[in-house]
Design a protein around this motif. Structure first.
Motif, PDB file in Angstrom:
ATOM      1  N   UNK A  14       0.837  -1.199   0.000  1.00 33.46           N
ATOM      2  CA  UNK A  14       0.000   0.000   0.000  1.00 33.46           C
ATOM      3  C   UNK A  14       0.871   1.247   0.000  1.00 33.46           C
ATOM      4  N   UNK A  15       1.930   1.205   0.784  1.00 31.92           N
ATOM      5  CA  UNK A  15       2.861   2.335   0.816  1.00 31.92           C
ATOM      6  C   UNK A  15       3.508   2.523  -0.544  1.00 31.92           C
ATOM      7  N   UNK A  16       3.883   1.412  -1.186  1.00 34.06           N
ATOM      8  CA  UNK A  16       4.534   1.465  -2.484  1.00 34.06           C
ATOM      9  C   UNK A  16       3.602   2.033  -3.548  1.00 34.06           C
ATOM     10  N   UNK A  17       2.302   1.690  -3.436  1.00 32.88           N
ATOM     11  CA  UNK A  17       1.319   2.205  -4.392  1.00 32.88           C
ATOM     12  C   UNK A  17       1.110   3.708  -4.227  1.00 32.88           C
ATOM     13  N   UNK A  18       1.197   4.187  -2.986  1.00 31.06           N
ATOM     14  CA  UNK A  18       0.980   5.619  -2.720  1.00 31.06           C
ATOM     15  C   UNK A  18       2.117   6.460  -3.295  1.00 31.06           C
ATOM     16  N   UNK A  19       3.326   5.883  -3.325  1.00 29.43           N
ATOM     17  CA  UNK A  19       4.456   6.619  -3.887  1.00 29.43           C
ATOM     18  C   UNK A  19       5.335   5.630  -4.641  1.00 29.43           C
ATOM     19  N   UNK A  20       5.071   5.475  -5.931  1.00 29.97           N
ATOM     20  CA  UNK A  20       5.785   4.478  -6.747  1.00 29.97           C
ATOM     21  C   UNK A  20       7.272   4.787  -6.871  1.00 29.97           C
ATOM     22  N   UNK A  21       7.676   6.022  -6.623  1.00 29.92           N
ATOM     23  CA  UNK A  21       9.095   6.396  -6.705  1.00 29.92           C
ATOM     24  C   UNK A  21       9.935   5.638  -5.688  1.00 29.92           C
ATOM     25  N   UNK A  22       9.281   5.117  -4.638  1.00 24.97           N
ATOM     26  CA  UNK A  22      10.016   4.332  -3.632  1.00 24.97           C
ATOM     27  C   UNK A  22      10.680   3.105  -4.258  1.00 24.97           C
ATOM     28  N   UNK A  23      10.030   2.528  -5.283  1.00 24.61           N
ATOM     29  CA  UNK A  23      10.557   1.314  -5.910  1.00 24.61           C
ATOM     30  C   UNK A  23      11.919   1.549  -6.552  1.00 24.61           C
TER      31      UNK A  23
END
Length: 447
Positions: free
Chosen positions: A306-315
């Protein structure tokens, strides 16, 4: 390595038609150069060379050959010539070579050698190969304590040609117990009528015959000596270990530690000599275990999708957050394992070493974290992303250096080889830890 022109020169020498010319040509070549080229020749040529060189040079050549090259060569030379060549070796080298041969062949060769020499070699073969007894040579210079310096020099003239080293003259009493040592220089400059017991040093650095070879290497390195005497329970002098033998030990131990640091548990660094089935069997348990560890790291990411979806730049920063701390941990691990192996990291220095590595981790973590934070901000113009990425990397690197320095120390205290705290194990552990920190901070600060 031989240069091309040197190789051609040796080959030209070996193609001499006359035996007399070939013998003279071989006499001028160094044993190490012949040993390097010999395996590339046909077996008949190898046998020809080993028959024509003098026995002393032949022994040097034979000892430098790989054990897999010995059986056909020795069979071609025949037992008599082989026994003559082995008889020219120092007893420790002869024992090492004979120890690689089948029992029947070994007994035949020992039977053809002089009785006293064969008995010395048999005695050495009784000791474990990784102990002082397995390393020592029985050719040494020893004198009694109640003779004069002039008498000692006369003894030295007689026995020195057969001794492995004459840098040290060992002193024994009537029971053959080691009571002192004199350097060759001290003996030469002493007055001829001076008694040995008046000039000898009584504090002798020695090792027990059952001392592990790694401990012997550490002791010789610590005291910077060229040879160390070997004694039994009654302090009787049995032999000496020279620096060249210790160099071989240090190479073996370093190879073994490097193999284990890479997650390989082949005991003697003989990985390349094993079958591919054996090699795969040694590695699979480690790799399968680490695979499940990586799946655990993936599970951490999945649980915080969910966190990754909120800010895809994290990937984009996952690889940097996984690789950086793992590399930092491996660096600390290597430093500490080496220190433990060489004796530089002693029990009273452990806390100091861990603290120094932690300080290094703090500095490296702050610098790398700041750099990554600035890059994240420039790319996404997001202060919160820069804070999450930078802080996660900094904290992960600090933890990585602490783990990398503490894990081998803990294993060493438990009596386990610290080299088994391998780089892949630490890297996998840090993958899990860094992902938990990264997505934990992202969840806390972004959601």
């Amino acid at each position: 390595m031989l240069k091309p022109e040197e190789r051609l020169e040796i080959l030209k020498c070996l193609n001499q038609n006359s035996y007399a010319e070939l013998r003279q040509c071989l006499k001028e070549l160094h044993a190490a150069d012949i040993a390097e080229l010999l395996p590339t020749l046909a077996l008949p040529q190898r046998i020809k060379v080993m028959r024509l060189v003098d026995k002393s040079k032949a022994s040097d050549i034979l000892f430098q050959l790989h054990k897999d090259e010995l059986p056909p060569l020795l069979e071609g030379l025949g037992p008599k010539r082989t026994a003559e060549i082995v008889g020219q070796m120092f007893t420790d080298d002869a024992a090492d070579l004979l120890g690689e041969l089948p029992e029947e062949q070994k007994n035949i060769l020992l039977g053809l050698m002089e009785a006293a020499e064969a008995e010395d070699i048999r005695e050495l073969l009784r000791y474990d190969v990784d102990t002082a007894g397995g390393l020592m040579a029985t050719e040494y210079v020893a004198v009694k304590k109640d003779i004069t310096a002039a008498e000692a020099i006369n003894i030295l003239r007689k026995i020195a040609p057969d001794a492995e080293t004459v840098y040290y003259v060992y002193v024994t009493n009537e029971r053959e117990q080691l009571v002192g040592v004199i350097s060759l220089r001290e003996l030469i400059v002493a007055r001829p009528d001076t008694l040995i017991e008046d000039i000898m040093r009584t504090k002798v650095i020695s090792v027990h015959v059952r001392t592990d070879q790694e401990e012997v290497a550490k002791m010789m390195s610590k005291y910077d000596i060229l040879a160390v005497p070997v004694v039994n329970d009654d302090m009787q002098l049995l032999g000496i270990i020279t620096f060249d033998d210790v160099m071989d030990v240090m190479e073996e131990e370093a190879t073994e530690d490097m193999m284990r640091l890479a997650g390989n548990i082949e005991p003697e660094g003989q990985e390349m000599e094993s079958s591919f089935w054996t090699r795969a069997g040694k590695r699979l348990p480690w790799l399968i275990g680490l695979l499940f560890g990586e799946l655990l790291a993936g599970n951490v990411i999945g649980s915080l999708s969910e966190t990754l979806e909120r800010m895809t730049a994290l990937a984009f920063f996952i690889t940097a957050l996984a690789g950086g701390p793992g590399n930092a941990a491996s660096q600390s691990l290597t430093v500490v394992v080496r220190g433990l192996a060489t004796g530089e990291v002693s029990k009273n220095k452990i806390l100091s070493v861990v603290w120094k590595e932690t300080q290094v981790g703090l500095l490296v973590g702050v610098v790398c974290g700041t750099l990554l934070s600035v890059m994240a901000y420039i790319w996404q113009q997001s202060t919160i992303l820069g804070l999450v990425v930078g802080l996660s990397l900094a904290v992960s690197i600090v933890i990585a250096t602490v783990l990398g320095s503490m894990v081998p120390v803990m294993m060493n205290r438990l009596g386990v080889d610290p080299a088994l705290a391998s780089g892949p194990f630490i890297a996998t552990l840090m993958d899990i830890t860094s992902m938990m920190i990264y997505f934990g901070l992202a969840t806390l600060l972004i959601l």
